[in-house]
Enzyme design. Structure first.
Site, mmCIF file in Angstrom:
data_model
loop_
_atom_site.group_PDB
_atom_site.id
_atom_site.type_symbol
_atom_site.label_atom_id
_atom_site.label_comp_id
_atom_site.label_asym_id
_atom_site.label_seq_id
_atom_site.Cartn_x
_atom_site.Cartn_y
_atom_site.Cartn_z
ATOM 1 N N ASP A 197 -7.941 -5.315 0.025
ATOM 2 C CA ASP A 197 -8.431 -6.200 -1.038
ATOM 3 C C ASP A 197 -8.040 -7.661 -0.843
ATOM 4 O O ASP A 197 -8.537 -8.524 -1.557
ATOM 5 C CB ASP A 197 -7.903 -5.723 -2.403
ATOM 6 C CG ASP A 197 -8.555 -4.421 -2.835
ATOM 7 O OD1 ASP A 197 -9.743 -4.252 -2.545
ATOM 8 O OD2 ASP A 197 -7.866 -3.593 -3.448
ATOM 9 N N HIS A 228 0.853 -1.185 0.000
ATOM 10 C CA HIS A 228 0.000 0.000 0.000
ATOM 11 C C HIS A 228 0.884 1.228 0.000
ATOM 12 O O HIS A 228 1.931 1.236 0.645
ATOM 13 C CB HIS A 228 -0.912 0.020 1.235
ATOM 14 C CG HIS A 228 -2.073 0.938 1.085
ATOM 15 N ND1 HIS A 228 -1.991 2.284 1.351
ATOM 16 C CD2 HIS A 228 -3.330 0.707 0.643
ATOM 17 C CE1 HIS A 228 -3.163 2.838 1.100
ATOM 18 N NE2 HIS A 228 -3.986 1.916 0.660
HETATM 19 N N1 ACO Z 1 4.226 -7.797 -4.552
HETATM 20 C C1 ACO Z 1 5.569 -7.770 -4.688
HETATM 21 N N2 ACO Z 1 6.330 -6.659 -4.585
HETATM 22 C C2 ACO Z 1 5.683 -5.498 -4.339
HETATM 23 C C3 ACO Z 1 4.295 -5.436 -4.188
HETATM 24 C C4 ACO Z 1 3.545 -6.644 -4.303
HETATM 25 N N3 ACO Z 1 2.225 -6.637 -4.177
HETATM 26 N N4 ACO Z 1 3.922 -4.162 -3.953
HETATM 27 C C5 ACO Z 1 5.048 -3.448 -3.953
HETATM 28 N N5 ACO Z 1 6.136 -4.246 -4.178
HETATM 29 C C6 ACO Z 1 7.553 -3.844 -4.182
HETATM 30 C C7 ACO Z 1 7.908 -3.060 -5.431
HETATM 31 O O1 ACO Z 1 8.376 -3.916 -6.459
HETATM 32 C C8 ACO Z 1 8.987 -2.141 -4.909
HETATM 33 O O2 ACO Z 1 10.169 -2.884 -4.768
HETATM 34 P P1 ACO Z 1 11.625 -2.144 -4.980
HETATM 35 O O3 ACO Z 1 11.719 -1.126 -3.896
HETATM 36 O O4 ACO Z 1 12.606 -3.247 -4.875
HETATM 37 O O5 ACO Z 1 11.583 -1.536 -6.362
HETATM 38 C C9 ACO Z 1 8.517 -1.793 -3.499
HETATM 39 O O6 ACO Z 1 7.723 -2.927 -3.095
HETATM 40 C C10 ACO Z 1 7.671 -0.531 -3.427
HETATM 41 O O7 ACO Z 1 6.596 -0.660 -4.365
HETATM 42 P P2 ACO Z 1 5.976 0.537 -5.183
HETATM 43 O O8 ACO Z 1 5.313 -0.007 -6.403
HETATM 44 O O9 ACO Z 1 6.984 1.626 -5.368
HETATM 45 O O10 ACO Z 1 4.888 1.046 -4.147
HETATM 46 P P3 ACO Z 1 3.690 2.027 -4.462
HETATM 47 O O11 ACO Z 1 3.398 2.731 -3.202
HETATM 48 O O12 ACO Z 1 3.988 2.865 -5.661
HETATM 49 O O13 ACO Z 1 2.485 1.049 -4.882
HETATM 50 C C11 ACO Z 1 0.733 -0.522 -4.682
HETATM 51 C C12 ACO Z 1 1.502 0.619 -4.011
HETATM 52 C C13 ACO Z 1 0.275 -0.053 -6.076
HETATM 53 C C14 ACO Z 1 -0.503 -0.812 -3.854
HETATM 54 C C15 ACO Z 1 1.631 -1.767 -4.803
HETATM 55 O O14 ACO Z 1 1.993 -2.216 -3.520
HETATM 56 C C16 ACO Z 1 0.958 -2.909 -5.577
HETATM 57 O O15 ACO Z 1 1.079 -2.951 -6.817
HETATM 58 N N6 ACO Z 1 0.239 -3.843 -4.875
HETATM 59 C C17 ACO Z 1 -0.494 -4.900 -5.556
HETATM 60 C C18 ACO Z 1 -1.829 -4.375 -6.075
HETATM 61 C C19 ACO Z 1 -2.803 -4.099 -4.961
HETATM 62 O O16 ACO Z 1 -3.010 -4.910 -4.064
HETATM 63 N N7 ACO Z 1 -3.446 -2.942 -5.037
HETATM 64 C C20 ACO Z 1 -4.494 -2.548 -4.083
HETATM 65 C C21 ACO Z 1 -3.993 -1.460 -3.199
HETATM 66 S S1 ACO Z 1 -5.207 -1.026 -1.987
HETATM 67 C C22 ACO Z 1 -6.329 -0.092 -2.837
HETATM 68 O O17 ACO Z 1 -6.038 0.608 -3.752
HETATM 69 C C23 ACO Z 1 -7.697 -0.211 -2.469
#
Ligand code: ACO
Length: 439
Positions: free
Chosen positions: A373, A316
């Protein structure tokens, strides 16, 4: 050494030293929960600099009184009331009123709000024809967004900016009709006749009946199912400046209509990184199950950046400890499935996945926890909601938040059209070349 960072915070001002020797004093805004923001409103006009923050992780776009969340401590409150208290005690309609109007309704206010929802539950009969124009493959989110936008063709929302009356009607219309639209789009997708709303039922029971009754057999909503839906809608009701809410505010800032703004928010919600994740979680867990249930394999896949695979329902932007909504939903999962006598092997897989991920350095270091979620789809499925309707359910829940945030923006006399800037990195000036002289 280049000095290009904020160097000092002096009383209520921050002093910024720029590399070209300029110094600027900027006001610091402090929120009621002691959050601090440097107001850069004069930065460009006084120094020629802008700030750069792709994804807006460090950028406040507004001051709001609706929702407070502290991602480090796992706190979420609507109008100051902790989400756990609302989840344990309130009805969704009360929470919607709280978010839109800023206070819990007394009995009289709640009755009036419910009457208004009943009054607006029906769709214009002509709108029913729209449903038959969509292909059988159309995703319900595509239908929902189009239908909400088309409401502006039937109901004027010009008076919505008059928040003393116009908004009341439009808020009730949207809150009520979105439920009818959602149920009708499901009925269309399975080829069953539409079931009309019934005033005597609660918000959630009314929706469930429109989903599951057929002309030959009425549907008596199971109180366990009604309670589960009530809980999920409350947990989704607002979440400050998330992607879809920021979209609603952005569209509204151009003074587009309420329906247009909400329709845009629905589309932003649909994306798998946002609300669309609830559908993707179940699809992912089903895929893992069909593949033999080797969770470790998929955890490793998620850690391998070249795989493009992420654990859906994990991570998140704001929560870096735990998502309090996920905690409530996880507990509710066990209770609801038990009460309904359902055993879902996917729930066990989800719990295993959480356990393995939370003891894995990759997830621990990046502070990746289950989000709202991760478990919600398991409850939706248990109460009979089809998988491609999961994100529609999220939209139903989030609607009061979108309306409340829309109202807050419109009530703010200082609001301006949303228009970020950029740093141009393309070619500097080049001459036009006639087509016959091009390579
Ligand atoms: N699985 C594996 N790795 C992940 C995940 C995941 N679900 N989420 C983030 N990471 C990793 C990224 O690859 C990144 O790694 P790095 O630092 O080595 O490059 C690090 O964690 C940070 O991730 P970002 O994408 O920069 O985080 P951001 O805050 O931009 O994105 C998000 C947040 C979009 C929710 C992301 O965690 C994600 O894609 N999660 C999966 C989709 C999801 O569950 N979305 C629902 C969110 S809740 C809502 O909107 C209601």
């Amino acid at each position: 050494m280049t000095q290009n960072v904020v160097r000092e915070i002096v009383s209520n001002n921050a002093v910024l030293y720029l590399p070209d020797g300029q110094t600027i004093e900027l006001p610091v805004i402090t929120g009621t929960e002691n959050e601090k923001a440097i107001d850069i409103g004069k930065l460009r006009s006084q120094t020629g600099h802008i700030t750069m923050d792709p994804g807006y992780g460090n950028t406040g776009s507004c001051q709001s009184t609706i929702t407070f969340l502290d991602g480090e401590k796992g706190i979420l409150r609507y109008r100051g009331i902790p989400i756990e208290q609302l989840a344990g005690n309130a009805r969704f309609t009360e929470v919607a009123y709280l978010i839109i109007y800023g206070k819990l309704p007394n009995q009289q206010e709640l009755d009036a709000f419910r009457d208004s929802l009943n009054q607006h539950a029906l769709l214009h009969e002509d709108m029913k024809h729209f449903f038959s124009s969509f292909s059988g493959q159309a995703h319900p989110m595509a239908i929902l967004s189009a239908m909400v936008a088309s409401l502006s063709g039937y109901y004027s929302d010009e008076s919505a900016v008059d928040t003393n009356g116009g908004l009341d009607v439009n808020a009730a219309r949207l809150m009520s009709k979105i439920r009818t639209l959602a149920a009708f789009s499901y009925k269309k997708s399975i080829g069953q006749p539409f079931v009309y709303p019934r005033d005597s039922l609660s918000y959630c029971a009314n929706f469930l009946r429109m989903m599951f009754a057929v002309p030959s057999r009425d549907y008596e909503p199971d109180p366990v199912v009604v309670e589960a839906l009530n809980l999920l809608l409350i947990l989704h009701a607002d979440h400050e400046q998330n992607c879809s809410t920021a979209t609603v505010r952005t569209v509204a800032s151009s003074h587009a209509s309420l329906y247009a703004s909400i329709s845009a928010g629905i589309l932003a919600l649909w994306g798998p990184l946002h609300g669309g994740a609830n559908q993707k979680v179940i699809e992912m867990l089903e895929h893992i199950r069909a593949d033999g249930g080797n969770i470790r394999k998929f955890i490793d896949l998620a850690k391998d950046k070249s795989s493009g695979f992420r654990i859906m329902g994990f991570g998140h932007r704001v929560y870096k400890n735990f998502d309090p909504r996920a905690t409530v939903i996880k507990n509710a999962c066990d209770k609801v499935l038990n009460k309904l006598g359902i055993e879902d092997p996917v729930l066990d897989l989800a719990k295993q996945m959480e356990e393995i991920a939370l003891s894995d350095d990759y997830f621990v270091e990046r502070k990746l926890y289950p989000n709202v979620d991760f478990y919600s789809g398991i409850i939706y499925r248990a109460i009979g909601i089809p998988v491609d309707m999961f994100t529609v359910m999220f939209a139903l829940g989030r609607l009061p938040g979108w309306i409340g945030q829309w109202k807050e923006l419109m009530d703010d006399p200082t609001h301006r059209i949303t228009r970020p800037r950029q740093v141009y990195q393309g070619q500097t000036v080049v001459d036009y070349v006639a087509i016959e002289n091009r390579d």
